[in-house]
Write a protein that holds these residues in place. Structure first.
Motif, short mmCIF file in Angstrom:
data_model
loop_
_atom_site.label_atom_id
_atom_site.label_comp_id
_atom_site.label_asym_id
_atom_site.label_seq_id
_atom_site.Cartn_x
_atom_site.Cartn_y
_atom_site.Cartn_z
N GLU A 126 70.32 12.75 -1.64
CA GLU A 126 71.32 13.62 -2.24
C GLU A 126 71.97 12.97 -3.47
O GLU A 126 72.63 13.65 -4.25
CB GLU A 126 72.39 13.98 -1.20
N GLN A 127 71.77 11.65 -3.64
CA GLN A 127 72.34 10.96 -4.79
C GLN A 127 71.41 10.99 -6.01
O GLN A 127 71.78 10.57 -7.10
CB GLN A 127 72.66 9.50 -4.44
N GLY A 128 70.17 11.47 -5.80
CA GLY A 128 69.23 11.55 -6.91
C GLY A 128 68.68 10.20 -7.33
O GLY A 128 68.37 10.00 -8.51
N TYR B 3 66.89 22.97 -1.62
CA TYR B 3 66.45 22.49 -2.93
C TYR B 3 66.90 23.44 -4.04
O TYR B 3 66.90 24.65 -3.88
CB TYR B 3 64.92 22.38 -2.97
N GLN B 4 67.24 22.83 -5.16
CA GLN B 4 67.61 23.61 -6.34
C GLN B 4 66.98 22.96 -7.57
O GLN B 4 67.04 21.74 -7.74
CB GLN B 4 69.13 23.68 -6.50
N GLN C 144 67.26 18.96 -7.29
CA GLN C 144 68.54 18.62 -6.65
C GLN C 144 68.46 18.98 -5.18
O GLN C 144 68.01 20.08 -4.82
CB GLN C 144 69.68 19.38 -7.32
N THR D 129 58.18 16.64 -12.48
CA THR D 129 59.55 16.21 -12.81
C THR D 129 59.60 15.10 -13.85
O THR D 129 60.68 14.59 -14.17
CB THR D 129 60.27 15.75 -11.54
N THR E 138 67.11 22.25 -11.39
CA THR E 138 68.12 22.21 -12.44
C THR E 138 67.47 21.76 -13.76
O THR E 138 66.41 21.15 -13.77
CB THR E 138 69.26 21.23 -12.09
N ARG E 139 68.12 22.06 -14.87
CA ARG E 139 67.68 21.70 -16.21
C ARG E 139 66.22 22.09 -16.45
O ARG E 139 65.39 21.25 -16.82
CB ARG E 139 67.88 20.21 -16.46
N GLU F 245 70.35 18.93 -1.28
CA GLU F 245 71.48 18.73 -0.37
C GLU F 245 71.04 19.12 1.02
O GLU F 245 70.08 19.86 1.21
CB GLU F 245 72.70 19.55 -0.80
N SER G 287 64.53 19.16 -13.02
CA SER G 287 65.00 18.16 -12.07
C SER G 287 65.17 18.82 -10.71
O SER G 287 65.44 20.02 -10.62
CB SER G 287 66.32 17.55 -12.53
#
Length: 486
Positions: free
Chosen positions: A124-126, A198-199, A175, A162, A201-202, A177, A173
Motif C-alpha cells: 500500500e506504500q507503493g 486496485y486503481q 495503486q 508500468t 492512476t496517471r 489498498e 501506475s
C-alpha cells in the motif's frame, strides 16, 4: 548465428563456435549492468524485516532435476543466463541484450520470479522493489473466442505495463489498498482476511475504458514445470467433470486455448487460468509482453503496444540479423525453454512426522485432494529423459474450477470464466518464504498465511473451506503442518 539440424536432445545442435558465440553474447556487459541489477531487484539485505534464511534455502528453486545428462548441462546453464539477463533499451552497444520495452513490467525474468520463486505483490506504500505482480486487462466482448483469448482494452491492450524506456510514458501506475474483514474459526480464533482493491492512476495514453476488467496475476514459482508439461492430456481429461455428474460439488474442466502449431484448440495447462498449452509459448509470451522482447513465436518488437500508442510502435528496437531478425533468437528461446523445463522440485520437509501424516488424512477428508490431486505420472519424451516416466506429487489436477465471488476477477480467458482458476500446484510450499523471503499466496498474493489462503476458497471449494474452519484447533494445526511439509 547459425543453427544446424535438431540434435537428439530436441535442442538446436550448435556448432562449437556458434555455442561459444552465444555464451559470450550472454556474458557481454553483464559486469557493466551489475549496478542496475542491484538497484532493480528486491532487497534481500540483512536489514530487511522478517526471518533470515541461508543461501542454500534461498536457492532451493534454482537446481536442475536429478538425472540431467551431462551433455545437456550446458543448455541448463545457458538457459539460466537468459532467465537472469538484464535487458536494455535500444539502440545499445550490447546488441545481444537490447530491445527492452518500449513498455515493460520488468527487465529480466528473475526480477518477478525471485530466485525462481513466487513474486512479491505491491504494498500500500507503493514500494519500488515489489514488481512481482502484473495486471491483465480486458473488456466485455467475444475476444475469448479469438487467438488472443480475451477482448483487449482498446488503448492499453491485454496487459498493463508500468514502466517505459526513456522518452515514453509508462501506461499507468498501480495503486493498491486492502479492505479487511475477519473470520472466526472453531475454538474462537479469528483470522484477518484482506481484499485487494486496485486503481490505475496517471494513465499515460488517455482514459481507460470504463468497463475495463483488471486481473492481477502474481508471478508463480518456476519449479516442476517441465514435469507438468509431460502429464498426458488423457490423464487430465479423465478427471474432467464439467457437469458434476458424480454429484460431489466439483466440476473441474480444461481450458481450450489457441496454439499456432495446431488447427484445433489445445488443452491449456500453464498460467493462472491455464491460458497457455505449453512452456514454449508461455515463455515466449512472457518475454514479449512482460519485457517487450521479440522472439520467433511473438515477433512484434513493440510487445503489447497498440495502435493507439504510435510512439511506442515506432520506437527503436533490437531486432538484428544475429538474432534471426528478432531480439531473442531461436537459440536463446530453446535454451530458456530447456532451463524452465528442468528446474527441480525440492524435497519435502519431515514427511513422516506424526502431525504431517495426520494432516494429510485431514486434507483428503476435507475434499482438498479432489482438486489438488496428489500424484501424477509423466509420459515419455525422448529429448527429456530426466523428466520422462516419473511419478510426481504436484497436488494439482490442472483443471479450471469456480473459486467463488471472493476470488473472481471477472475477466474471461479462452474458455475460463471470470470466476474460474486453474488449480495451482502445492509442491514447494514449505520453501516459498525462504526463496522469496515473504509469503504471498493465491493468484494476487493477498494471503499471507496458509490459513488465509484456505479461508478465501469459495465456489466448488466452499465445503472444504468450511471443513477447515470447523476443525478443532489441534487438527487445523495438523492440516497446516501437512501443507508446510510440501
Amino acid at each position: 548465428m547459425t543453427r544446424s539440424a535438431l540434435s537428439p536432445t530436441g535442442l538446436p545442435s550448435f556448432k562449437r563456435a556458434s555455442r561459444l558465440a552465444l555464451w559470450l553474447a550472454l556474458c557481454t556487459s553483464q559486469a557493466a549492468m551489475a549496478v542496475a541489477a542491484n538497484s532493480d531487484r528486491a532487497d534481500f539485505s540483512p536489514n530487511r524485516l522478517g526471518p533470515s534464511f541461508s543461501a542454500a534455502e534461498r536457492k532451493a528453486f534454482m537446481q536442475p532435476v536429478e538425472g540431467l545428462p551431462f551433455e545437456q548441462r550446458m543448455n541448463f546453464v545457458l538457459g539460466r543466463a537468459i532467465f537472469e539477463k538484464l535487458w536494455v533499451s535500444s539502440p545499445s552497444s550490447t546488441t545481444a541484450s537490447d530491445g527492452l520495452g518500449p513498455l515493460y513490467n520488468a527487465r529480466s525474468c528473475v526480477q518477478c520470479h525471485i530466485n525462481n520463486g513466487r513474486g512479491i505483490p505491491p504494498d500500500e506504500q507503493g514500494s519500488s522493489n515489489r514488481n512481482g505482480l502484473l495486471i491483465r486487462l480486458g473488456i466485455p466482448g467475444n475476444g475469448h473466442q479469438t487467438p488472443l483469448g480475451v477482448t483487449p482494452e482498446p488503448t492499453y491492450g491485454t496487459q498493463l505495463q508500468t514502466f517505459a524506456v526513456a522518452g515514453l510514458p509508462a501506461e499507468a501506475s498501480l495503486q493498491l489498498e486492502y479492505r479487511h474483514h475477519s473470520v472466526e474459526l472453531n475454538g474462537g480464533e479469528r483470522v484477518d482476511l484482506r481484499q485487494p482493491v486496485y486503481q490505475l492512476t496517471r494513465p499515460g495514453y488517455g482514459e481507460v475504458h470504463r468497463q475495463t476488467q483488471l486481473s492481477p496475476r502474481l508471478a508463480p514459482a518456476m519449479i516442476g514445470l517441465g514435469l507438468l508439461e509431460l502429464i498426458p492430456d488423457a490423464d487430465i481429461l479423465a478427471r474432467e467433470d464439467p457437469d458434476d455428474r458424480n454429484g460431489d460439488g466439483i466440476s473441474g474442466r480444461t481450458n481450450r486455448v489457441y496454439h499456432p502449431d495446431h488447427e484445433q484448440r489445445q488443452l491449456g495447462r500453464f498460467g493462472w487460468k491455464a491460458g497457455q498449452a505449453d512452456l514454449r509459448l508461455q515463455n515466449a509470451s512472457a518475454l514479449n509482453t512482460d519485457i517487450g522482447i521479440s522472439n520467433p513465436d511473438y515477433p512484434l518488437p513493440a510487445g503489447d503496444c497498440t495502435t493507439a500508442q504510435p510512439a511506442c510502435l515506432n520506437a527503436p528496437n533490437g531486432n538484428t540479423e544475429a538474432q534471426g531478425g528478432h531480439e531473442a533468437s531461436a537459440e536463446m528461446m530453446a535454451v530458456l525453454l530447456f532451463y524452465t523445463q528442468h528446474l527441480a522440485v525440492p524435497l519435502r520437509r519431515q514427511p513422516q512426522h506424526p502431525d504431517v501424516l495426520a494432516g494429510e488424512r485431514l486434507f483428503a477428508e476435507a475434499g482438498c485432494s479432489q482438486c489438488h490431486t496428489p500424484s501424477q505420472r509423466t509420459g515419455q519424451a525422448p529429448d527429456r529423459p530426466a523428466l520422462s516416466n516419473r511419478t510426481i506429487w504436484p497436488y494439482t489436477d490442472l483443471l479450471l474450477h469456480d473459486m467463488g465471488a471472493g476470488l473472481a476477477d471477472g475477466r474471461p480467458e479462452f474458455a475460463a470464466s471470470g470466476r474460474e482458476w486453474r488449480t495451482p500446484p502445492l509442491w514447494g510450499l514449505s520453501h516459498h518464504q525462504a526463496v522469496s523471503e515473504e509469503r504471498a499466496l493465491l493468484h494476487d498474493g493477498r494471503a499471507r498465511t496458509l490459513a488465509e489462503a484456505i479461508l478465501w476458497h469459495g465456489g466448488e471449494a466452499e465445503s472444504a473451506r468450511e471443513y477447515f474452519r470447523q476443525l478443532p484447533p489441534q487438527q487445523r494445526k495438523q492440516l497446516i503442518s501437512f501443507l508446510e511439509s510440501l
